[in-house]
Design an enzyme around this catalytic site. Sequence first.
Site, PDB file in Angstrom:
ATOM      1  CD1 TRP A  79      -8.780  -7.595  18.767  1.00 36.10           C
ATOM      2  CD2 TRP A  79      -8.473  -9.240  20.250  1.00 36.10           C
ATOM      3  NE1 TRP A  79      -8.351  -8.700  18.073  1.00 36.10           N
ATOM      4  CE2 TRP A  79      -8.156  -9.736  18.957  1.00 36.10           C
ATOM      5  CE3 TRP A  79      -8.367 -10.095  21.352  1.00 36.10           C
ATOM      6  CZ2 TRP A  79      -7.726 -11.041  18.740  1.00 36.10           C
ATOM      7  CZ3 TRP A  79      -7.938 -11.405  21.128  1.00 36.10           C
ATOM      8  CH2 TRP A  79      -7.622 -11.855  19.841  1.00 36.10           C
TER       9      TRP A  79
ATOM     10  CG  ASP B  42      -4.722 -10.827   6.434  1.00 35.62           C
ATOM     11  OD1 ASP B  42      -3.990 -10.311   7.288  1.00 35.62           O
ATOM     12  OD2 ASP B  42      -5.949 -10.579   6.363  1.00 35.62           O
ATOM     13  CG  ASP B  43       0.575  -8.929   8.470  1.00 37.47           C
ATOM     14  OD1 ASP B  43       1.491  -8.514   7.758  1.00 37.47           O
ATOM     15  OD2 ASP B  43       0.468  -8.670   9.680  1.00 37.47           O
TER      16      ASP B  43
ATOM     17  NE  ARG C  62      -0.295  -7.869  15.296  1.00 35.10           N
ATOM     18  CZ  ARG C  62      -0.631  -8.175  14.055  1.00 35.10           C
ATOM     19  NH1 ARG C  62      -0.864  -7.241  13.165  1.00 35.10           N
ATOM     20  NH2 ARG C  62      -0.741  -9.430  13.681  1.00 35.10           N
TER      21      ARG C  62
ATOM     22  CE  LYS D  57      -8.334  -8.002   7.361  1.00 31.23           C
ATOM     23  NZ  LYS D  57      -8.022  -9.386   7.751  1.00 31.23           N
ATOM     24  CD1 TRP D  58      -6.769   1.367   6.477  1.00 32.72           C
ATOM     25  CD2 TRP D  58      -6.279   1.947   4.381  1.00 32.72           C
ATOM     26  NE1 TRP D  58      -6.108   2.557   6.516  1.00 32.72           N
ATOM     27  CE2 TRP D  58      -5.791   2.949   5.239  1.00 32.72           C
ATOM     28  CE3 TRP D  58      -6.080   2.102   3.001  1.00 32.72           C
ATOM     29  CZ2 TRP D  58      -5.134   4.085   4.784  1.00 32.72           C
ATOM     30  CZ3 TRP D  58      -5.430   3.244   2.552  1.00 32.72           C
ATOM     31  CH2 TRP D  58      -4.956   4.211   3.427  1.00 32.72           C
ATOM     32  CG  ASP D  59      -5.449  -4.704  10.089  1.00 30.33           C
ATOM     33  OD1 ASP D  59      -6.198  -4.194  10.951  1.00 30.33           O
ATOM     34  OD2 ASP D  59      -4.971  -5.856  10.204  1.00 30.33           O
ATOM     35  CG  MET D  60      -5.460   2.021  12.142  1.00 32.11           C
ATOM     36  SD  MET D  60      -5.504   2.205  13.913  1.00 32.11           S
ATOM     37  CE  MET D  60      -5.142   3.918  14.087  1.00 32.11           C
TER      38      MET D  60
ATOM     39  CB  CYS E 273      -9.467  -4.422   9.035  1.00 28.91           C
ATOM     40  SG  CYS E 273      -8.894  -5.638  10.232  1.00 28.91           S
TER      41      CYS E 273
ATOM     42  CG  ASP F 182      -8.966  -9.856  14.630  1.00 32.79           C
ATOM     43  OD1 ASP F 182      -9.298  -9.716  13.440  1.00 32.79           O
ATOM     44  OD2 ASP F 182      -7.936  -9.345  15.112  1.00 32.79           O
TER      45      ASP F 182
HETATM   46  C1  DGJ Z   1      -5.564  -7.871  12.459  1.00 32.73           C
HETATM   47  C2  DGJ Z   1      -6.752  -8.220  11.612  1.00 32.73           C
HETATM   48  O1  DGJ Z   1      -7.930  -7.998  12.310  1.00 32.73           O
HETATM   49  C3  DGJ Z   1      -6.622  -9.669  11.155  1.00 32.73           C
HETATM   50  O2  DGJ Z   1      -7.746 -10.043  10.416  1.00 32.73           O
HETATM   51  C4  DGJ Z   1      -5.361  -9.815  10.353  1.00 32.73           C
HETATM   52  O3  DGJ Z   1      -5.456  -9.077   9.177  1.00 32.73           O
HETATM   53  C5  DGJ Z   1      -4.164  -9.379  11.167  1.00 32.73           C
HETATM   54  N1  DGJ Z   1      -4.353  -8.052  11.699  1.00 32.73           N
HETATM   55  C6  DGJ Z   1      -2.916  -9.395  10.351  1.00 32.73           C
HETATM   56  O4  DGJ Z   1      -1.835  -8.890  11.010  1.00 32.73           O
END
Ligand code: DGJ
Length: 748
Positions: A196, A358-359, A435, A468-471, A513, A535
Amino acid sequence: MIRFTAPYFHLSTAGTSYVMKISEQGFLEHVCYGVGIENDEHIPLLEESGRIRLGTVPYTDEQHQTVFPDNILAEIASAGRGDFRSSSIELWKDGSMLLPEFLYESFRIFEGKSASFPASALADRTVSTLEITLSDAACSIAVILRYTVYEEDDVILRSMRIENRAGGKVEIRRSSSLLLDIPFGDYTLYSYDGAWARERHETAHVLKSGMTVIDSKLGISGNEHNPLVFLENTRGEAYGFNLIYSGNHMETAEVSPFGRIRVTAGMNVYAFQWNLGPAEAFETPEAVMTYSPSGRQCASANFQNFVRKFIIRGRWKDKERPVLVNNWEATYFDFTGEKLLRLADEAVSGGIELFVLDDGWFRGRRDDTSSLGDWEPDEDRLPGGLKALADKITAKGLMFGLWVEPEMISRNSLLFSRHPEWVVRRKEREPLVCRHQYVLDLTKKEVRDYLFEKLSAVFSSCSLSYVKWDMNRTITDYPDPDNGEFLHRYILGLYSLLDRITSAFPDILFEGCASGGNRFDLGLLCFMPQIWTSDNTDLHDRIAIQEGTLMGYPSSAMTAHVSASPSHQCLRHSRIESRFNIAAFSSLGYELDLSMLCNEDRMAVKRQTAFYKAHRCTLQKGVFSKLVISSNQRFWYMTYGKETIAAQIQTLNECHSGREDRLFMPFAKDECMYEVEARREIIPLCEYGTISGVHECGESERFFALVSGRILKHYGLPLGPQFTGNGMSPSFRLLGDFGSRLYVIREV
Ligand code: DGJ
C-alpha cells in the site's frame, strides 16, 4: 499475419515473428519469438540439429533417442512425462494426477478473435487468430491454444481452452495462459512490486539456475506484485508479458539445467482447483506479450499503445479526461454541504473541470467503521441529497462525480443485519476484518442484482459524470463448497456486475481504485478507462510508482493528484509547482483544500491547469519514456506526434555543483530541428525571499532555444545554471530539493 507452411506456423507482426512447428511425433514445439523473419524459407535454419544427447534425462522412445521432453522448446507442458520444468497445465482425476501428452489434432485461422474470457480486447481488421487443437486420447482431454496477432502493435495474445471429453469429472489445478520457452541467454526479469502507498516499484531479478516467481494471492491482482513483467537479455532484447485478469495471478521464469528460459503467466495455482464436468470447457484469461530488439523501454511503448487502443473501450476511450478535484484529502470524513461548495468555488477559479465527492456521503458513514452496503444518501449532511448538491456543483460549470465501494459490507450496516449470509466467510469461522469491513460474495447472483439496483438508483438520482469504484481489502475466508473455484468465480462475478453497470451508464467515466493501486490491471481497464494509481501522492514517492506503472499502462489510464504539503503520507515538504510537474504525466487531479493555499499557489494552480489543458493531448495520449542521468537526476518524456513534454526531475539540490544541467532527448531525430521552451513557474517569494536576488523573480526563468536533434540526442542542451549557493540572477533556475521543471519540445 498468420501462415501455415507445413510443419511451421508463422505469426508475424510489423516487427516480430513467432514460429511454432508440429514435430514428427505430433508435439507442438516452439521454434522462435523475436525480430521479424521476412522469408519463410529461412525458418528451418533456426532449428537446432536435435542431435544432442543428455545424461540422466528421459527421452520419448527408442526411435527418438534425442527427443528429451526436458529440453524441447514447448508450447504447452504438463508434469510426469519427462519435462521437469514448470508446467502450464495440471489435471487430476479421482485423486490421481493425469499425465497427458498433447498431440496435434487440427488448426484454424480466422480474422478477428473469438469472444474470450474474462474481457476480450477489441478486434479490428489488423487482428487475426490461430487456434491449434491438441488432444490426449488416453485422458480424453483436448486443449485449444489461441494466438491472436495484433499486427501493427507487435503484440500477441495467448490463452488456452481446456475441454473435458471424458465421462467423469476432471480437476484443473493449473492452467497458464502462456508458456514461452526461450532457447538461451542471460536474462533479467523486471517485476513491479510493493505494498500500500508503495505500488509498482521496478525490481530487477537476475535470472540464475532455478525459478523466479511473481504472484498475487490476495484475491485481486494486488499491490504486492503486478502481473506485468519484462525479460531483458544482455544483448538488449526484451519480452513483455501481462495478463487480462484482476484476480490471483502467477508469472514464473525458470532457467533450466540446460540454460533454456521458460516463462509462464496465468492464474495462480494458489487456492485454485476447478472441477470440469463431462463436456465442459474452461477458458483461461488472455495473456499479452510483446517483443522488442531494443530493450524494455520499447516493449513498454508497445504495451502503452496496445492498452490505449485495444483494452480501454467505451465512450471515454479516446476522450480527453477532465481535470478533477477530489475532496478526500481536503476534508476526509469531516465535510458539510457548504464546505464542499466552497471547495467547488475554488476549483472553478483554478480551472478545474470535475468535482468528486469521495467517501462519507451515505447515511451513517461518519468514519470508516460503518454503512458500506447501504448506499442511501445522508440527507442530514447533504440536505436535498445528492441531487441538490450535484445541481449546485453543475450550476457552477463543473461536472459532478461520486465515490462508491460496492464490493464491501460493514458489519455495522443495515445490509449486514438483513443479509449476514452475503459475507464471504466459512460457516465455522469468523471472517478476518480489514478496515472494519468484509467482502460481499459476488459469486451470488442475488448480491450482484442487489448492487446493480442500488447503484443504478444512486447513479440515476443526479447528474453524474464520473464514478470512483473503490475496493479496500483483500479476499480471505473462501467459502464452501468447492472453495478452489471461489476466487475465480468472484472475479467472474465482478466482471459480470461491471459489464452490467458500465453498459447501463455508458456516459459515466469510471475510475477503478483499491486502497490506491491494489488492483491496477488490464482486466479492470476493460471496464474502467482509468485507475487511481496510489494513495501516496508525495511527489518523490510518485516517481517510482508512476515510472513502474507507465511501463505497462498508458498515462491516460493512470491518475495522479496534486495534494498538500507536507505530504499526508510521508510528511515531505515540497513546492506545488514541483508536485504538478510529476502529476502532469497522467490523468490529472487535485486533492487538497484549495482554500488553504496562499495567493501565489492559487495563481500557480490556475496556470497549471491552463498548461495541462493546452498539452493534454500529449500528456494523456503520448508514449512515456525516461532517461536516468544519475541517482539524483532523471528526465521523463511524453511524446505525441511532433510534441514532447519533458520533465527534468531532481532529488536533492547539490550545493556548488559547478556545472549546468543538460536536457537530453534520446529519441530526437538527428536531421530535425526542435524548439525548446520551459514552462514558467510561480516562485513564491515567501519560500526564497531572503536569498539575495530572489525577490526580483516571482516567476521562474525564461528559457527558449532552437536546437538540432543531433545536439539534443547526443550532447544535451545546457539549461542554464541552477541556484546552488552562489550569486543570483533572473536566469538562474531555482529547483531545490525534489524540484523539477517542464519543457515543451516541438519538432519544427
Ligand atoms: C481508499 C482510496 O484509495 C482513497 O482515495 C479514498 O477514496 C478512501 N479509500 C476513502 O475511504
